[in-house]
Design a protein around this motif. Structure first.
Motif, mmCIF file in Angstrom:
data_model
loop_
_atom_site.group_PDB
_atom_site.id
_atom_site.type_symbol
_atom_site.label_atom_id
_atom_site.label_comp_id
_atom_site.label_asym_id
_atom_site.label_seq_id
_atom_site.Cartn_x
_atom_site.Cartn_y
_atom_site.Cartn_z
ATOM 1 N N VAL B 532 -6.343 4.347 9.092
ATOM 2 C CA VAL B 532 -6.882 5.719 9.164
ATOM 3 C C VAL B 532 -5.783 6.683 9.600
ATOM 4 O O VAL B 532 -5.617 7.766 9.037
ATOM 5 N N LYS B 533 -4.978 6.252 10.598
ATOM 6 C CA LYS B 533 -3.947 7.159 11.127
ATOM 7 C C LYS B 533 -2.671 7.186 10.279
ATOM 8 O O LYS B 533 -1.920 8.153 10.326
ATOM 9 N N CYS B 534 -2.382 6.129 9.543
ATOM 10 C CA CYS B 534 -1.116 6.051 8.798
ATOM 11 C C CYS B 534 -1.109 7.081 7.672
ATOM 12 O O CYS B 534 -2.003 7.097 6.829
ATOM 13 N N THR B 535 -0.073 7.928 7.669
ATOM 14 C CA THR B 535 0.023 8.984 6.653
ATOM 15 C C THR B 535 0.966 8.602 5.516
ATOM 16 O O THR B 535 1.268 9.423 4.662
ATOM 17 N N ALA B 536 1.456 7.383 5.527
ATOM 18 C CA ALA B 536 2.409 6.925 4.507
ATOM 19 C C ALA B 536 3.688 7.756 4.517
ATOM 20 O O ALA B 536 4.296 7.997 3.474
ATOM 21 N N CYS B 537 4.136 8.179 5.715
ATOM 22 C CA CYS B 537 5.347 9.012 5.796
ATOM 23 C C CYS B 537 6.615 8.186 5.551
ATOM 24 O O CYS B 537 7.644 8.728 5.203
ATOM 25 N N GLY B 538 6.552 6.892 5.793
ATOM 26 C CA GLY B 538 7.707 6.029 5.496
ATOM 27 C C GLY B 538 8.671 5.853 6.649
ATOM 28 O O GLY B 538 9.672 5.137 6.508
ATOM 29 N N ALA B 539 8.424 6.475 7.803
ATOM 30 C CA ALA B 539 9.384 6.401 8.918
ATOM 31 C C ALA B 539 9.618 4.959 9.364
ATOM 32 O O ALA B 539 10.752 4.567 9.633
ATOM 33 N N CYS B 540 8.559 4.168 9.430
ATOM 34 C CA CYS B 540 8.729 2.795 9.938
ATOM 35 C C CYS B 540 9.517 1.932 8.958
ATOM 36 O O CYS B 540 10.161 0.970 9.367
ATOM 37 N N PHE B 541 9.469 2.262 7.665
ATOM 38 C CA PHE B 541 10.275 1.492 6.698
ATOM 39 C C PHE B 541 11.769 1.706 6.947
ATOM 40 O O PHE B 541 12.595 0.859 6.616
ATOM 41 N N ARG B 542 12.112 2.873 7.527
ATOM 42 C CA ARG B 542 13.532 3.201 7.673
ATOM 43 C C ARG B 542 14.221 2.437 8.803
ATOM 44 O O ARG B 542 15.422 2.573 8.988
ATOM 45 N N ILE B 543 13.476 1.647 9.570
ATOM 46 C CA ILE B 543 14.171 0.780 10.538
ATOM 47 C C ILE B 543 14.521 -0.576 9.906
ATOM 48 O O ILE B 543 15.185 -1.402 10.532
ATOM 49 N N GLY B 544 14.068 -0.784 8.668
ATOM 50 C CA GLY B 544 14.508 -1.969 7.924
ATOM 51 C C GLY B 544 14.045 -3.288 8.519
ATOM 52 O O GLY B 544 14.786 -4.269 8.491
ATOM 53 N N CYS B 545 12.816 -3.333 9.028
ATOM 54 C CA CYS B 545 12.312 -4.584 9.611
ATOM 55 C C CYS B 545 11.614 -5.408 8.531
ATOM 56 O O CYS B 545 10.741 -4.898 7.833
ATOM 57 N N PRO B 546 11.983 -6.695 8.397
ATOM 58 C CA PRO B 546 11.354 -7.509 7.358
ATOM 59 C C PRO B 546 9.865 -7.769 7.590
ATOM 60 O O PRO B 546 9.180 -8.220 6.674
ATOM 61 N N ALA B 553 -1.636 1.868 -1.421
ATOM 62 C CA ALA B 553 -1.125 3.175 -1.818
ATOM 63 C C ALA B 553 -1.952 4.245 -1.132
ATOM 64 O O ALA B 553 -3.149 4.092 -0.931
ATOM 65 N N LYS B 554 -1.286 5.338 -0.739
ATOM 66 C CA LYS B 554 -1.987 6.354 0.026
ATOM 67 C C LYS B 554 -2.318 7.573 -0.831
ATOM 68 O O LYS B 554 -3.449 8.014 -0.901
ATOM 69 N N ASP B 555 -1.311 8.111 -1.500
ATOM 70 C CA ASP B 555 -1.571 9.348 -2.230
ATOM 71 C C ASP B 555 -2.159 9.031 -3.609
ATOM 72 O O ASP B 555 -2.026 7.917 -4.108
ATOM 73 N N PRO B 556 -2.818 10.021 -4.221
ATOM 74 C CA PRO B 556 -3.526 9.752 -5.475
ATOM 75 C C PRO B 556 -2.601 9.225 -6.573
ATOM 76 O O PRO B 556 -3.002 8.404 -7.392
ATOM 77 N N ALA B 557 -1.348 9.651 -6.570
ATOM 78 C CA ALA B 557 -0.418 9.192 -7.611
ATOM 79 C C ALA B 557 -0.014 7.733 -7.385
ATOM 80 O O ALA B 557 0.572 7.111 -8.259
ATOM 81 N N GLY B 558 -0.287 7.231 -6.222
ATOM 82 C CA GLY B 558 0.030 5.830 -5.941
ATOM 83 C C GLY B 558 1.502 5.605 -5.734
ATOM 84 O O GLY B 558 1.995 4.488 -5.858
#
Lengths: 196, 589
Positions: B532-546, B553-558
């Motif tokens: 519910v809270k995750c906005t799919a901003c991608g910040a956590c992906f940028r720490i590169g944790c496996p 998918a979050k936004d309508p375009a997927g």
């Protein structure tokens, strides 16, 4: 009893760091030595612990020269995971037996969205007539320990390698710690039965 | 007794059987396992992880001069570090047998360059063996000790990644320890003290020795002609010999096992018996050039053989060129398979500091170790990486060059700091260089497979030892601004990094956290993502944790995806929760 071979027999084992590939190829190479054959086992594992691909190649016969198996000349390809099977399938001889643990270890490049996953993995693997999926993980759990999945795959491989049972047994006893031996012997038998 | 041994294991067995008494090494792929196997003979061989290869070499020198057999081992770039003692020890000459194992890494499976160290044996006027399998490695190390004593010469055995990590059947004889008495020590300054007056005498002795070594190489059984059919003759050394036997089974072959000095006259005789001569060796044309220089014609093929590992397919291409036979037909690899690069582990103590360095737009001179993986996206937190210890010197140079970015850091691990970072840090202190030296201290030599070092508190044999604190070293050097930091507290890290990077004076930050693979620690919880809270901003992906993987998918375009945390890999290090601005990541219930 010794085994005689009129040619070099080639096995490639592939997967991801931490899946027990090097132990598996150790046992295979020891069994070849116990069978009275010349053997070479070559592996590249520089950064394997950090999630990279691992490959080990075992060759045996009357006299083995090159430690590297030329592409397209592996008699059996054993993959510990499905994507790696497709990555290395060109190592196998046309029509060779390809034993694949029926599980996926998604590459971090895919799980993080940097790269697309393999398209049509099922269909592309099925296109190889020698493909045989092995339920190594459930069989290992039945045998007593998920970590013995590698030995389930070794058992499956044993159905296609011309060694006597005694050579497999002695190699397993030499290489597997005593307290884990029973589980691994069961795992080996289960793997053999799964493809028999 | 026959055993299935890697070349690295065979070296340890040969040292044990040959009565070697002292062994020293610094870890480096593919040579690392040598000393780990020597340690299995700890009662018989005094062995250690040295602080670096130069020290290891000097320990071997001292042991040899004291009259006992010594083994030192290192990867190819390690020999660069140890060249200084070697270049003068070759003048002084061995007394107890001295074998130096040098592991080259063609194809750079785990190295920063592909240097062919056979040239260094020629440079140092030593003997050089090139084994083709584990049995030969065993035999050459065994012979190496004897020849080193007989000719008073250091002996280098050059393995490669392929031979080092290939297991083949080795006959180790009785397997028992050889009884080799030491040579009584005699103080002899003229022989052992290299000052100019003595050095000039030694210089003549080296040339006299070289004449004797050239006679040796022309008679040794390690060099041999193998008869065959056809007009093409092949000179081959090292593992290349195995590929030659596989791909040119009928050809006459001259196998070079003792390749420095090369057996030129025997090769000349071999060449006289064939119409064309080709030299197949891995990496540089070291033998080919010397054979040509002796006036023996050598074919120069079009097929590229100078870079990267050789293999049967490459030799089949050469065969096609030289003999007109068909090249090997091999199936084409499948396309579109995602790569599986090595990455920093989930929970790795290097991730947090790299994330902050990247965020602060720091110019980072990096170094050799697991943490070099911090150069890869998405962290992309490294500007340079050259060799062990180079981070600090390079950062000093960047500062002196007037780089507009005021934030310059040198980053290295604990083992690298002890290996060759300490001298650089002393330069920072002495010359008052305003850079920040960061030591990512995980208390183990991680990349090569967790070897002990002076910061780990244990020796090679697992004995408790001094545990050097990097911060104490920095303070002893006179650096005033020294911090120790927790790699898992991002806010505190950022504050300390900013303060040091912007201080305009020399600073040291030691980021201390144990290697997650080595100590197998796990946090008290694992995290999960609140969809519910995750906005799919991608910040956590940028720490590169496996452990952080694509969710729904979050936004309508997927196109943008929420994150999900794989509980199998999460260690509870909690970095991801600290970079999430929306409070979407928290411990799983």
């Amino acid at each position: 009893m010794t085994t005689s071979l009129d040619r070099i027999f080639n096995v490639s084992l592939v997967g991801v760091g931490g899946q027990g590939i090097l132990l598996t190829s150790d046992v295979l190479a020891l069994a070849a030595m116990h069978a009275g054959l010349d053997v070479k086992k070559s592996e590249i594992h520089g950064m394997s612990q950090r999630g990279g691909s691992v490959i080990s190649q075992v060759r045996f016969g009357a006299k083995v020269h090159s430690p590297i198996i030329p592409d397209g000349q592996s008699d059996v390809l054993v993959s510990f995971e499905r994507t790696e099977a497709l990555r290395w399938v060109h190592l196998a001889k046309p029509g060779a037996k390809i034993l694949v643990n029926d599980m996926d270890r998604i590459p971090v490049t895919v799980s993080s969205g940097l790269q697309a996953p393999v398209q049509d993995l099922d269909r592309r693997l099925a296109a190889y007539p020698g493909l045989k999926l092995v339920d190594a993980n459930p069989l290992a759990i039945q045998a007593g320990n998920l970590r013995a999945a590698n030995i389930v795959l070794l058992g499956a491989l044993s159905a296609f390698v011309p060694f006597a049972e005694e050579h497999w047994q002695s190699a397993l006893r030499e290489r597997i710690p005593a307290k884990l031996l029973e589980v691994n012997l069961r795992a080996f038998a289960a793997g053999h039965a799964a493809v028999g | 007794m026959k055993k299935l041994l890697s070349a690295n294991q065979a070296i340890a067995w040969a040292a044990y059987r040959a009565g070697c008494r002292v062994a020293a090494a610094y870890p480096g792929t593919p040579s690392t396992e040598i000393m780990e196997h020597v340690a299995e003979f700890k009662g018989a061989i005094d062995c250690e992880w040295s602080v670096n290869e130069k020290v290891a070499m000097e320990i071997g020198v001292g042991a040899s001069l004291a009259g006992v057999r010594a083994l030192v081992a290192m990867k190819h770039v390690g020999l660069n570090v140890a060249m200084d003692p070697l270049m003068t020890f070759t003048y002084v000459g061995a007394i107890g047998g001295m074998v130096i194992v040098n592991a080259d890494d063609p194809s750079m499976h785990s190295s920063q360059n592909e240097q062919d160290n056979r040239s260094l044996a020629k440079f140092a006027k030593c003997l050089l063996f090139e084994p083709a399998d584990s049995q030969e490695t065993y035999d050459m190390v065994t012979a190496g000790f004897e020849l080193s004593e007989k000719y008073q010469v250091p002996v280098i055995v050059r393995t490669t990644t392929r031979t080092a990590h290939t297991s083949t059947i080795v006959d180790i004889g009785s397997g028992e320890r050889g009884d080799v008495p030491g040579i009584p020590y005699v103080k002899n300054a003229q022989r052992n003290v290299a000052v100019p007056a003595h050095g000039r005498l030694m210089r003549f002795a080296v040339e006299k020795r070289s004449v004797a070594l050239r006679e040796l190489t022309e008679t040794t059984a390690f060099n041999r002609a193998e008869s065959g059919a056809g007009e093409l003759g092949i000179v081959a050394s090292g593992v290349a010999y195995q590929y030659v036997k596989e791909v040119f089974p009928e050809a006459p072959v001259f196998k070079v096992g003792l390749s420095c000095p090369p057996p030129i006259e025997r090769i000349r005789a071999f060449a006289a018996g064939v119409k064309r001569l080709v030299v197949i060796e891995e990496s540089d044309p070291v033998l080919a050039e010397q054979i040509r220089a002796a006036g023996i014609p050598v074919v120069e093929p079009q097929t590229e053989l100078r870079m990267m590992e050789l293999n049967p397919a490459r030799l089949a291409a050469l065969r096609a060129e030289l003999l007109g036979t068909p090249a090997l037909e091999a199936p084409k690899p499948e396309a579109g398979i995602p790569v599986r690069p090595p990455v920093l582990c989930s929970g790795c103590s290097h991730r947090g500091p790299f994330h902050i360095l990247s965020k602060l737009k720091t110019t980072v001179c990096g170094d050799i170790g697991c943490y070099t993986l911090g150069s890869a996206p998405p962290l992309a937190a490294m500007d340079t990486c050259i060799c062990m210890g180079a981070a600090i010197g390079a950062a000093i140079g960047m500062r002196k060059a007037g780089l507009p970015n005021q934030r310059i850091a040198a980053v290295m691990g604990d083992s690298t700091f002890f290996h060759s970072g300490m001298t650089g840090l002393l330069d920072v202190a002495y010359n008052k260089i305003p850079i920040t030296v960061m030591v990512f201290d995980n208390r183990i030599t991680a990349m090569t497979g967790h070897q002990e070092n002076p910061g780990s508190g244990h020796t090679l044999l697992g004995e408790i030892s001094t545990q050097v604190r990097v911060a104490d070293v920095a303070r002893a050097f006179g650096i005033q601004r020294v911090h120790e930091a927790d790699p898992y507290d991002l806010a505190a890290l950022e504050k300390i990094f900013l303060e040091c990077l912007d201080s305009g004076e020399p600073a040291v930050v030691v980021v201390r956290g144990p290697c997650v693979l080595h100590e197998k620690w796990a946090g008290k919880f694992i995290n999960e993502v609140d969809a519910v809270k995750c906005t799919a901003c991608g910040a956590c992906f940028r720490i590169g944790c496996p452990a952080i993987v694509r969710g729904a998918a979050k936004d309508p375009a997927g196109k943008r995806f929420q994150s999900r945390i794989d509980p199998q890999f999460c260690t509870g290090c909690n970095l991801c929760a600290q970079v999430c601005k929306f409070g979407a990541i928290s411990p799983a219930k």
